[in-house]
Scaffold this motif. Structure first.
Motif, PDB file in Angstrom:
ATOM      1  N   GLU A  49      44.358  39.125  47.933  1.00  0.00           N
ATOM      2  CA  GLU A  49      43.303  38.795  46.970  1.00  0.00           C
ATOM      3  C   GLU A  49      42.664  40.058  46.415  1.00  0.00           C
ATOM      4  O   GLU A  49      42.414  40.176  45.207  1.00  0.00           O
ATOM      5  CB  GLU A  49      42.233  37.931  47.643  1.00  0.00           C
ATOM      6  CG  GLU A  49      42.679  36.518  47.946  1.00  0.00           C
ATOM      7  CD  GLU A  49      41.590  35.669  48.582  1.00  0.00           C
ATOM      8  OE1 GLU A  49      41.768  34.444  48.644  1.00  0.00           O
ATOM      9  OE2 GLU A  49      40.559  36.227  49.016  1.00  0.00           O
ATOM     10  N   LEU A  50      42.424  41.022  47.299  1.00  0.00           N
ATOM     11  CA  LEU A  50      41.792  42.269  46.864  1.00  0.00           C
ATOM     12  C   LEU A  50      42.689  43.020  45.881  1.00  0.00           C
ATOM     13  O   LEU A  50      42.214  43.560  44.877  1.00  0.00           O
ATOM     14  CB  LEU A  50      41.470  43.140  48.087  1.00  0.00           C
ATOM     15  CG  LEU A  50      40.703  44.432  47.823  1.00  0.00           C
ATOM     16  CD1 LEU A  50      39.408  44.167  47.053  1.00  0.00           C
ATOM     17  CD2 LEU A  50      40.386  45.140  49.148  1.00  0.00           C
ATOM     18  N   ILE A  51      43.987  43.019  46.147  1.00  0.00           N
ATOM     19  CA  ILE A  51      44.933  43.684  45.240  1.00  0.00           C
ATOM     20  C   ILE A  51      44.908  43.018  43.866  1.00  0.00           C
ATOM     21  O   ILE A  51      44.927  43.699  42.832  1.00  0.00           O
ATOM     22  CB  ILE A  51      46.355  43.663  45.855  1.00  0.00           C
ATOM     23  CG1 ILE A  51      46.422  44.668  47.020  1.00  0.00           C
ATOM     24  CG2 ILE A  51      47.420  43.976  44.803  1.00  0.00           C
ATOM     25  CD1 ILE A  51      47.654  44.555  47.891  1.00  0.00           C
ATOM     26  N   ASP A  52      44.837  41.685  43.835  1.00  0.00           N
ATOM     27  CA  ASP A  52      44.767  40.990  42.540  1.00  0.00           C
ATOM     28  C   ASP A  52      43.440  41.254  41.831  1.00  0.00           C
ATOM     29  O   ASP A  52      43.385  41.339  40.605  1.00  0.00           O
ATOM     30  CB  ASP A  52      44.981  39.488  42.730  1.00  0.00           C
ATOM     31  CG  ASP A  52      46.462  39.131  42.888  1.00  0.00           C
ATOM     32  OD1 ASP A  52      47.310  40.029  42.745  1.00  0.00           O
ATOM     33  OD2 ASP A  52      46.759  37.957  43.168  1.00  0.00           O
ATOM     34  N   LEU A  53      42.359  41.397  42.611  1.00  0.00           N
ATOM     35  CA  LEU A  53      41.061  41.739  42.005  1.00  0.00           C
ATOM     36  C   LEU A  53      41.112  43.135  41.371  1.00  0.00           C
ATOM     37  O   LEU A  53      40.549  43.366  40.303  1.00  0.00           O
ATOM     38  CB  LEU A  53      39.944  41.678  43.053  1.00  0.00           C
ATOM     39  CG  LEU A  53      39.531  40.290  43.541  1.00  0.00           C
ATOM     40  CD1 LEU A  53      38.501  40.405  44.657  1.00  0.00           C
ATOM     41  CD2 LEU A  53      38.990  39.434  42.402  1.00  0.00           C
ATOM     42  N   ILE A  54      41.815  44.048  42.041  1.00  0.00           N
ATOM     43  CA  ILE A  54      41.995  45.396  41.480  1.00  0.00           C
ATOM     44  C   ILE A  54      42.791  45.302  40.178  1.00  0.00           C
ATOM     45  O   ILE A  54      42.425  45.890  39.158  1.00  0.00           O
ATOM     46  CB  ILE A  54      42.725  46.320  42.491  1.00  0.00           C
ATOM     47  CG1 ILE A  54      41.824  46.597  43.706  1.00  0.00           C
ATOM     48  CG2 ILE A  54      43.151  47.627  41.834  1.00  0.00           C
ATOM     49  CD1 ILE A  54      42.552  47.224  44.893  1.00  0.00           C
ATOM     50  N   VAL A 104      38.906  50.874  43.915  1.00  0.00           N
ATOM     51  CA  VAL A 104      38.815  51.452  45.253  1.00  0.00           C
ATOM     52  C   VAL A 104      38.393  52.899  45.126  1.00  0.00           C
ATOM     53  O   VAL A 104      38.963  53.656  44.342  1.00  0.00           O
ATOM     54  CB  VAL A 104      40.172  51.339  45.991  1.00  0.00           C
ATOM     55  CG1 VAL A 104      40.174  52.163  47.261  1.00  0.00           C
ATOM     56  CG2 VAL A 104      40.478  49.884  46.308  1.00  0.00           C
ATOM     57  N   ASP A 105      37.353  53.259  45.888  1.00  0.00           N
ATOM     58  CA  ASP A 105      36.884  54.642  45.922  1.00  0.00           C
ATOM     59  C   ASP A 105      36.907  55.081  47.379  1.00  0.00           C
ATOM     60  O   ASP A 105      36.037  54.699  48.160  1.00  0.00           O
ATOM     61  CB  ASP A 105      35.471  54.725  45.348  1.00  0.00           C
ATOM     62  CG  ASP A 105      34.954  56.168  45.333  1.00  0.00           C
ATOM     63  OD1 ASP A 105      35.748  57.096  45.589  1.00  0.00           O
ATOM     64  OD2 ASP A 105      33.741  56.349  45.086  1.00  0.00           O
ATOM     65  N   TYR A 134      28.549  50.311  49.091  1.00  0.00           N
ATOM     66  CA  TYR A 134      29.583  49.308  48.882  1.00  0.00           C
ATOM     67  C   TYR A 134      30.352  49.038  50.168  1.00  0.00           C
ATOM     68  O   TYR A 134      30.395  49.864  51.071  1.00  0.00           O
ATOM     69  CB  TYR A 134      30.530  49.762  47.769  1.00  0.00           C
ATOM     70  CG  TYR A 134      29.824  49.963  46.457  1.00  0.00           C
ATOM     71  CD1 TYR A 134      29.140  48.909  45.853  1.00  0.00           C
ATOM     72  CD2 TYR A 134      29.823  51.200  45.826  1.00  0.00           C
ATOM     73  CE1 TYR A 134      28.474  49.085  44.650  1.00  0.00           C
ATOM     74  CE2 TYR A 134      29.157  51.388  44.619  1.00  0.00           C
ATOM     75  CZ  TYR A 134      28.483  50.333  44.031  1.00  0.00           C
ATOM     76  OH  TYR A 134      27.823  50.506  42.855  1.00  0.00           O
ATOM     77  N   GLU A 135      30.946  47.863  50.214  1.00  0.00           N
ATOM     78  CA  GLU A 135      31.648  47.431  51.424  1.00  0.00           C
ATOM     79  C   GLU A 135      32.955  48.207  51.612  1.00  0.00           C
ATOM     80  O   GLU A 135      33.676  48.479  50.652  1.00  0.00           O
ATOM     81  CB  GLU A 135      31.949  45.931  51.314  1.00  0.00           C
ATOM     82  CG  GLU A 135      32.423  45.301  52.604  1.00  0.00           C
ATOM     83  CD  GLU A 135      32.416  43.778  52.543  1.00  0.00           C
ATOM     84  OE1 GLU A 135      32.314  43.160  53.600  1.00  0.00           O
ATOM     85  OE2 GLU A 135      32.503  43.218  51.423  1.00  0.00           O
ATOM     86  N   ARG A 136      33.237  48.525  52.859  1.00  0.00           N
ATOM     87  CA  ARG A 136      34.510  49.178  53.178  1.00  0.00           C
ATOM     88  C   ARG A 136      35.627  48.143  53.122  1.00  0.00           C
ATOM     89  O   ARG A 136      35.415  46.970  53.413  1.00  0.00           O
ATOM     90  CB  ARG A 136      34.453  49.810  54.573  1.00  0.00           C
ATOM     91  CG  ARG A 136      33.519  51.008  54.628  1.00  0.00           C
ATOM     92  CD  ARG A 136      33.306  51.505  56.050  1.00  0.00           C
ATOM     93  NE  ARG A 136      34.544  51.970  56.659  1.00  0.00           N
ATOM     94  CZ  ARG A 136      35.099  51.428  57.744  1.00  0.00           C
ATOM     95  NH1 ARG A 136      34.540  50.399  58.345  1.00  0.00           N
ATOM     96  NH2 ARG A 136      36.215  51.924  58.241  1.00  0.00           N
ATOM     97  N   ILE A 137      36.829  48.584  52.753  1.00  0.00           N
ATOM     98  CA  ILE A 137      37.978  47.676  52.640  1.00  0.00           C
ATOM     99  C   ILE A 137      38.201  46.938  53.957  1.00  0.00           C
ATOM    100  O   ILE A 137      38.393  45.724  53.977  1.00  0.00           O
ATOM    101  CB  ILE A 137      39.249  48.462  52.236  1.00  0.00           C
ATOM    102  CG1 ILE A 137      39.087  49.048  50.838  1.00  0.00           C
ATOM    103  CG2 ILE A 137      40.485  47.563  52.305  1.00  0.00           C
ATOM    104  CD1 ILE A 137      40.174  50.022  50.441  1.00  0.00           C
ATOM    105  N   VAL A 195      44.935  49.611  50.161  1.00  0.00           N
ATOM    106  CA  VAL A 195      44.646  48.259  50.655  1.00  0.00           C
ATOM    107  C   VAL A 195      45.715  47.827  51.656  1.00  0.00           C
ATOM    108  O   VAL A 195      45.395  47.308  52.729  1.00  0.00           O
ATOM    109  CB  VAL A 195      44.544  47.243  49.492  1.00  0.00           C
ATOM    110  CG1 VAL A 195      44.430  45.813  50.028  1.00  0.00           C
ATOM    111  CG2 VAL A 195      43.347  47.564  48.599  1.00  0.00           C
ATOM    112  N   VAL A 196      46.989  48.044  51.326  1.00  0.00           N
ATOM    113  CA  VAL A 196      48.081  47.648  52.223  1.00  0.00           C
ATOM    114  C   VAL A 196      47.956  48.387  53.564  1.00  0.00           C
ATOM    115  O   VAL A 196      48.137  47.797  54.631  1.00  0.00           O
ATOM    116  CB  VAL A 196      49.459  47.891  51.578  1.00  0.00           C
ATOM    117  CG1 VAL A 196      50.588  47.705  52.596  1.00  0.00           C
ATOM    118  CG2 VAL A 196      49.667  46.955  50.390  1.00  0.00           C
ATOM    119  N   ALA A 197      47.611  49.671  53.510  1.00  0.00           N
ATOM    120  CA  ALA A 197      47.429  50.454  54.744  1.00  0.00           C
ATOM    121  C   ALA A 197      46.271  49.891  55.569  1.00  0.00           C
ATOM    122  O   ALA A 197      46.352  49.807  56.801  1.00  0.00           O
ATOM    123  CB  ALA A 197      47.170  51.918  54.399  1.00  0.00           C
TER     124      ALA A 197
END
Length: 199
Positions: free
Chosen positions: A31-36, A43-44, A74-77, A167-169
């Protein structure tokens, strides 16, 4: 179609045993990847930075976008994965059952045998299968993280986006952490059982 839904379908289609916790973490990552990809976040370092407000044509993606922390810090991944991933696999399963894309199958010949679910042949299932056959690098990476794709070749395309790689990592690290917790609990339970048995 979303990466998370494709991932859920492939995980069921390949009929590998995948822990619900592992799959839930990977779904949150998808989901996060699609939001990106939609520009809703960026992602920072290890943090998720909100982007522009976007309309996403998917209930789960809308929920994910609504849950983004929009003010510093901001929230960490990793924190996002654990928070968003809680029971996410079960939520996807319930949604697919509700929409008729999953049906219950009983195993064994008895009418009260254990129940499992099976995918119905739908356009969504065919699209996910096509994406898998085409060796989509994001889908392949997430499937690999949950330990499914051990039979695929090493010459597949890698990820070419730094944010997606991050994100994958993070999903990989979270799954490893979950496995460590499971092993620790197994050891503790065995030690407790031995204590009760006595010498």
């Amino acid at each position: 179609m979303t990466t998370a839904k494709d991932l859920f379908i492939i995980a069921l289609d390949l009929k590998h045993s995948v822990g619900q916790g592992d799959l839930s973490l990977a779904l949150a990552g998808a989901e996060l990847i699609d939001l990106i990809g939609a520009g809703a976040v960026a992602v920072d370092g290890e943090s998720i930075v909100p982007g522009g407000r976007v309309t996403l044509d998917d209930r789960f993606m809308d929920e994910a976008a609504a849950g983004i922390t929009r003010q510093a810090p901001y929230e960490r991944i990793e924190d996002w994965l654990w928070r968003r991933g809680r029971d996410l696999s079960a939520a996807y399963q319930a949604a697919l059952e509700e929409s008729g894309e999953l049906k219950a199958q009983r195993s064994g010949r008895l009418p009260f045998g254990s129940e499992r679910v099976e995918l119905v042949d739908t356009p969504a299932r065919r699209r996910a299968a096509d994406r898998w056959k085409e060796k989509d690098p994001v889908l392949a990476a997430l499937v690999s993280v949950v330990g499914i794709d051990d039979e695929r070749s090493d010459d597949e395309p890698g990820l070419d986006d730094e944010a997606v790689t991050t994100v994958v990592a993070a999903v990989h690290d979270a799954v490893m952490e979950l496995e460590a917790v499971r092993q620790r609990r197994t050891i503790e339970n065995a030690a407790f059982a031995n204590l009760w048995r006595g010498p």
